[in-house]
Motif scaffolding. Sequence first.
Motif, PDB file in Angstrom:
ATOM      1  N   VAL A 144       2.887 -10.332  -0.898  1.00 27.34           N
ATOM      2  CA  VAL A 144       4.107  -9.543  -0.867  1.00 27.34           C
ATOM      3  C   VAL A 144       3.856  -8.298  -1.713  1.00 27.34           C
ATOM      4  N   VAL A 145       4.127  -7.127  -1.127  1.00 25.98           N
ATOM      5  CA  VAL A 145       3.892  -5.856  -1.807  1.00 25.98           C
ATOM      6  C   VAL A 145       5.215  -5.108  -1.900  1.00 25.98           C
ATOM      7  N   LEU A 146       5.617  -4.749  -3.114  1.00 25.49           N
ATOM      8  CA  LEU A 146       6.843  -3.997  -3.346  1.00 25.49           C
ATOM      9  C   LEU A 146       6.639  -2.539  -2.955  1.00 25.49           C
ATOM     10  N   LEU A 147       7.602  -1.995  -2.227  1.00 28.57           N
ATOM     11  CA  LEU A 147       7.592  -0.591  -1.834  1.00 28.57           C
ATOM     12  C   LEU A 147       8.821   0.064  -2.456  1.00 28.57           C
ATOM     13  N   GLU A 148       8.611   0.885  -3.468  1.00 27.58           N
ATOM     14  CA  GLU A 148       9.751   1.513  -4.136  1.00 27.58           C
ATOM     15  C   GLU A 148      10.419   2.544  -3.248  1.00 27.58           C
ATOM     16  N   SER A 149       9.649   3.142  -2.364  1.00 28.91           N
ATOM     17  CA  SER A 149      10.160   4.113  -1.410  1.00 28.91           C
ATOM     18  C   SER A 149       9.467   3.820  -0.090  1.00 28.91           C
ATOM     19  N   ALA A 150      10.237   3.508   0.943  1.00 25.15           N
ATOM     20  CA  ALA A 150       9.620   3.074   2.197  1.00 25.15           C
ATOM     21  C   ALA A 150      10.396   3.603   3.398  1.00 25.15           C
ATOM     22  N   GLU A 151       9.664   3.737   4.477  1.00 25.10           N
ATOM     23  CA  GLU A 151      10.220   4.131   5.770  1.00 25.10           C
ATOM     24  C   GLU A 151       9.752   3.109   6.786  1.00 25.10           C
ATOM     25  N   PRO A 152      10.380   3.086   7.964  1.00 29.28           N
ATOM     26  CA  PRO A 152       9.858   2.199   9.001  1.00 29.28           C
ATOM     27  C   PRO A 152       8.387   2.506   9.275  1.00 29.28           C
ATOM     28  N   TYR A 153       7.613   1.453   9.503  1.00 28.11           N
ATOM     29  CA  TYR A 153       6.182   1.619   9.747  1.00 28.11           C
ATOM     30  C   TYR A 153       5.981   2.326  11.078  1.00 28.11           C
ATOM     31  N   ARG A 154       5.067   3.272  11.092  1.00 30.21           N
ATOM     32  CA  ARG A 154       4.661   3.961  12.314  1.00 30.21           C
ATOM     33  C   ARG A 154       3.189   3.653  12.540  1.00 30.21           C
ATOM     34  N   PHE A 155       2.866   3.214  13.742  1.00 32.74           N
ATOM     35  CA  PHE A 155       1.490   2.846  14.053  1.00 32.74           C
ATOM     36  C   PHE A 155       0.575   4.058  13.942  1.00 32.74           C
ATOM     37  N   VAL A 156      -0.532   3.859  13.236  1.00 25.64           N
ATOM     38  CA  VAL A 156      -1.553   4.881  13.065  1.00 25.64           C
ATOM     39  C   VAL A 156      -2.889   4.239  13.446  1.00 25.64           C
ATOM     40  N   ALA A 157      -3.606   4.879  14.348  1.00 26.75           N
ATOM     41  CA  ALA A 157      -4.892   4.333  14.801  1.00 26.75           C
ATOM     42  C   ALA A 157      -5.827   4.119  13.614  1.00 26.75           C
ATOM     43  N   GLY A 158      -6.405   2.933  13.552  1.00 24.01           N
ATOM     44  CA  GLY A 158      -7.371   2.618  12.510  1.00 24.01           C
ATOM     45  C   GLY A 158      -6.771   2.204  11.180  1.00 24.01           C
ATOM     46  N   ALA A 159      -5.466   2.352  11.010  1.00 23.30           N
ATOM     47  CA  ALA A 159      -4.832   1.994   9.733  1.00 23.30           C
ATOM     48  C   ALA A 159      -4.589   0.491   9.675  1.00 23.30           C
ATOM     49  N   ASN A 160      -4.676  -0.054   8.479  1.00 24.77           N
ATOM     50  CA  ASN A 160      -4.369  -1.463   8.258  1.00 24.77           C
ATOM     51  C   ASN A 160      -2.854  -1.590   8.164  1.00 24.77           C
ATOM     52  N   ARG A 161      -2.242  -2.284   9.093  1.00 25.25           N
ATOM     53  CA  ARG A 161      -0.786  -2.376   9.096  1.00 25.25           C
ATOM     54  C   ARG A 161      -0.331  -3.677   8.452  1.00 25.25           C
ATOM     55  N   PRO A 162       0.880  -3.677   7.898  1.00 33.71           N
ATOM     56  CA  PRO A 162       1.424  -4.924   7.365  1.00 33.71           C
ATOM     57  C   PRO A 162       1.776  -5.859   8.519  1.00 33.71           C
TER      58      PRO A 162
ATOM     59  N   GLY B 203      11.647  -1.446  -0.216  1.00 27.41           N
ATOM     60  CA  GLY B 203      11.258  -2.422   0.778  1.00 27.41           C
ATOM     61  C   GLY B 203      10.121  -3.311   0.314  1.00 27.41           C
ATOM     62  N   LEU B 204       9.709  -4.183   1.212  1.00 28.07           N
ATOM     63  CA  LEU B 204       8.597  -5.105   0.985  1.00 28.07           C
ATOM     64  C   LEU B 204       7.682  -5.076   2.189  1.00 28.07           C
ATOM     65  N   ASP B 205       6.388  -5.107   1.937  1.00 23.81           N
ATOM     66  CA  ASP B 205       5.410  -5.353   2.995  1.00 23.81           C
ATOM     67  C   ASP B 205       4.858  -6.746   2.793  1.00 23.81           C
ATOM     68  N   LEU B 206       4.667  -7.467   3.870  1.00 25.00           N
ATOM     69  CA  LEU B 206       3.964  -8.746   3.857  1.00 25.00           C
ATOM     70  C   LEU B 206       2.629  -8.471   4.518  1.00 25.00           C
ATOM     71  N   VAL B 207       1.560  -8.611   3.750  1.00 24.41           N
ATOM     72  CA  VAL B 207       0.245  -8.179   4.204  1.00 24.41           C
ATOM     73  C   VAL B 207      -0.779  -9.304   4.109  1.00 24.41           C
ATOM     74  N   GLU B 208      -1.862  -9.130   4.868  1.00 22.53           N
ATOM     75  CA  GLU B 208      -2.981 -10.059   4.854  1.00 22.53           C
ATOM     76  C   GLU B 208      -4.265  -9.262   4.932  1.00 22.53           C
ATOM     77  N   PRO B 209      -5.336  -9.733   4.278  1.00 22.82           N
ATOM     78  CA  PRO B 209      -6.588  -8.989   4.318  1.00 22.82           C
ATOM     79  C   PRO B 209      -7.333  -9.131   5.641  1.00 22.82           C
ATOM     80  N   ALA B 210      -7.094 -10.177   6.378  1.00 22.36           N
ATOM     81  CA  ALA B 210      -7.843 -10.426   7.608  1.00 22.36           C
ATOM     82  C   ALA B 210      -7.165  -9.768   8.813  1.00 22.36           C
ATOM     83  N   LYS B 211      -7.937  -9.571   9.869  1.00 22.76           N
ATOM     84  CA  LYS B 211      -7.363  -9.020  11.098  1.00 22.76           C
ATOM     85  C   LYS B 211      -6.516 -10.055  11.818  1.00 22.76           C
ATOM     86  N   THR B 212      -6.861 -11.323  11.687  1.00 22.32           N
ATOM     87  CA  THR B 212      -6.069 -12.383  12.284  1.00 22.32           C
ATOM     88  C   THR B 212      -4.833 -12.584  11.428  1.00 22.32           C
TER      89      THR B 212
END
Length: 127
Positions: free
Chosen positions: A77-95, A106-115
């Motif tokens: 869980v990653v705290l986002l003090e200032s956040a906007e809706p996620y916009r897909f960016v090619a090659g970026a690691n998305r939450p 906001g909060l991001d729920l993230v994982e290090p793996a692609k799966t």
Amino acid sequence: MATIQSAAEIMHLLEPFMGQRISVLQVLGINSLKMMLPPLEALAGEVVTAADVVDRTLRVDTTSYVISFDLQRTGRVVLLESAEPYRFVAGANRPTARLLMADGSGLDLVEPAKTKRITVTIGTRSA
């Protein structure tokens, strides 16, 4: 290998969200949303009333609904003090999921793996 967050660490990140209104919940991991009744749009305007973490499962209660995030093995869980809706960016690691509040935080729920193994379940609160 990612360090596993303790329940206490996650709860500390959730404290600022108590009493806040949800703006939107984005589920960006294609296999992550396990229950869609009610739809994600129903969460807009809901007030966070409680939160808990048990066995790597984060539960967020709102006025009408319960949102469960199963963090599985390496979800963070990653705290986002200032956040906007996620916009897909090619090659970026998305939450896997992003929870945005009406105050702009906001909060991001993230994982290090692609799966993506984090799962999101939304249900109505029992009376």
